[in-house]
Design an enzyme around this catalytic site. Structure first.
Site, PDB file in Angstrom:
ATOM      1  CG  HIS A  17      -2.139  -0.837   0.991  1.00 19.27           C
ATOM      2  ND1 HIS A  17      -3.187  -0.898   1.987  1.00 19.27           N
ATOM      3  CD2 HIS A  17      -2.356  -1.861   0.081  1.00 19.27           C
ATOM      4  CE1 HIS A  17      -3.967  -1.909   1.235  1.00 19.27           C
ATOM      5  NE2 HIS A  17      -3.635  -2.598   0.395  1.00 19.27           N
ATOM      6  CG  HIS A 104      -1.439 -12.415   5.881  1.00 19.14           C
ATOM      7  ND1 HIS A 104      -0.109 -11.908   5.514  1.00 19.14           N
ATOM      8  CD2 HIS A 104      -2.260 -12.316   5.353  1.00 19.14           C
ATOM      9  CE1 HIS A 104      -0.432 -11.470   4.427  1.00 19.14           C
ATOM     10  NE2 HIS A 104      -1.691 -11.843   4.081  1.00 19.14           N
ATOM     11  CG  ASP A 348      -6.462 -13.160  -5.635  1.00 15.86           C
ATOM     12  OD1 ASP A 348      -7.236 -12.942  -6.727  1.00 15.86           O
ATOM     13  OD2 ASP A 348      -5.673 -12.315  -5.219  1.00 15.86           O
TER      14      ASP A 348
END
Length: 402
Positions: A17, A104, A348
């Site tokens: 980002h 993650h 996704d």
């Protein structure tokens, strides 16, 4: 580290980002015709928002070449390429300031650096792979022009839906088993990107693609994710690429592929299936193939002793389900307080359709690096005067049976 390669070396930069991501490439041959139009197709295959099977994040991923070219040709100096992040939404990640996302890299990055990107995955995000794809596209152009090398990857499985050769080796069914492998090798010799891109799953077989699509849609509708497998074939590779011992060509490919986000497994040639095949069947027999030798089978996957033998190089790659999903999951805060997290970002349901160009690009980087190193060795050795007293056995020129 954020760099890869030796003679053809890349260094990627940027977070998921931030304002932009990109790459610096060293070792690009001078005089190569190159513009953004050569790089953009692979980035467009990788970009988000392509279909309803991928994240809806709408990034065009337009590449800009900043340095290393002039008037459409490479100068041999470092090549810098950049892609702006245009549709990033850091506010989607506010709740994740408190919770590490299950499976993650939030927690591990914090443990390593003491700080972490507060939005997206930072350097662990697949946005980082934009630089790899751009650098790989440059390598691919050279490989195609100089050697006719072709690299094609495709989705071979989603979840338990898989099109690769199945079934254990059984002596009483050897003919049927061998026929499956022969058909598979024939597929690898002819598959092309047009076939792969004929559907949104990026599987060249329409029947299998339809089954895989259904599996992805099911995960998407359940706000879940699903993993799968990918196959990559590299054709027309010269013999002699790869270094002995620690830098074997398959080791470099494994390194490259396992550095891609979400990868969990790599196997070259027959892979794990080769563990159940007798040696007399698995051995690739040699025969005269033009002015070189070829093999009648290709269980080795085009590499023997860590060095390319001139046959097609092919490997399988396993991807895990995307870690960030829309379902609520129990977890704890960074301080260990129980809680529940439901990701709000755009993600996704299956990463494989967009990963095809990433796999192809990393393969191109490995082959390009190995080729530059081998050409340097050959050109250096060519300066040594030919010694007529060198034993024929060292040159493979005994001529037995001729």
């Amino acid at each position: 580290m954020s760099s890869f390669g030796t003679a053809y070396r890349i260094a990627t930069f940027g977070e998921s980002h931030c304002k932009a991501v990109g790459v610096i490439v060293e070792g690009v041959p001078p005089g190569l015709p190159l513009t953004e139009a050569d790089v953009q197709p692979q980035l467009s295959r990788r970009r988000p928002g392509q279909s309803n099977l991928t994240t809806p994040r709408d990034e065009k991923d337009r590449v800009t070449i900043l340095s290393g070219t002039e008037m459409g040709y490479t100068l041999g100096t470092p090549l810098a390429m950049m892609v702006h992040n245009e549709d990033h939404r850091p506010k989607d990640y506010g709740e994740m300031d408190y919770y590490p996302r299950p499976s993650h890299a939030d927690y591990t990055y914090l443990e390593k650096y003491g700080v972490k990107a507060s939005s997206g995955g930072g350097r662990s995000s697949a946005r980082e792979t934009i630089g790899r794809v751009a650098a790989g596209a440059v390598a691919e152009k050279y490989l195609k022009l100089a050697h006719g090398i072709e690299i094609v990857a495709f989705v071979s499985g989603v979840g338990l839906v898989n099109m690769t050769p199945a079934g254990d080796y059984e002596p009483e069914q050897e003919e049927e088993w061998a026929d499956r492998w022969n058909k598979w090798w024939a597929t690898l010799k002819t598959v092309n990107r047009e076939q792969v891109d004929s559907n949104e799953v990026r599987c060249p077989d329409a029947e299998w693609a339809a089954k895989m699509r259904q599996r992805i849609e099911r995960s998407r509708d359940e706000h879940d994710s699903i993993g799968g497998t990918m196959v990559c074939v590299i054709r027309n590779v010269p013999t002699g690429l790869g270094e002995p011992c620690f830098d074997k060509l398959e080791a470099k490919l494994a390194h490259a592929m396992m550095s891609i986000p979400a990868t969990k497994g790599f196997e070259i040639g027959s892979g794990f299936a080769g563990a159940g095949i007798p040696g007399h069947v698995h051995n690739d027999k040699f025969y005269q193939k033009g002015d070189k030798l070829g093999t009648t089978t290709n269980f080795s996957g085009g590499i023997q002793g860590g060095i390319s033998n001139g046959e097609d190089i092919y490997f399988n790659l396993a991807f895990k389900p995307a870690a960030t999903i829309g379902q609520s999951q129990p977890t704890v805060t960074y301080q260990g307080v129980d809680g529940v997290l439901a990701a709000k970002g755009r993600h996704d349901p299956c990463v494989l359709p967009r990963a095809v160009s990433i796999v192809e690009s990393m393969a191109a980087l490995v082959i390009m690096d190995a080729l530059v190193l081998q050409n340097a060795r050959k050109s250096t050795a060519a300066l040594i005067p030919v010694d007529p007293n060198m034993p024929p056995a060292l040159r493979g020129e005994l001529g037995l049976g001729k």
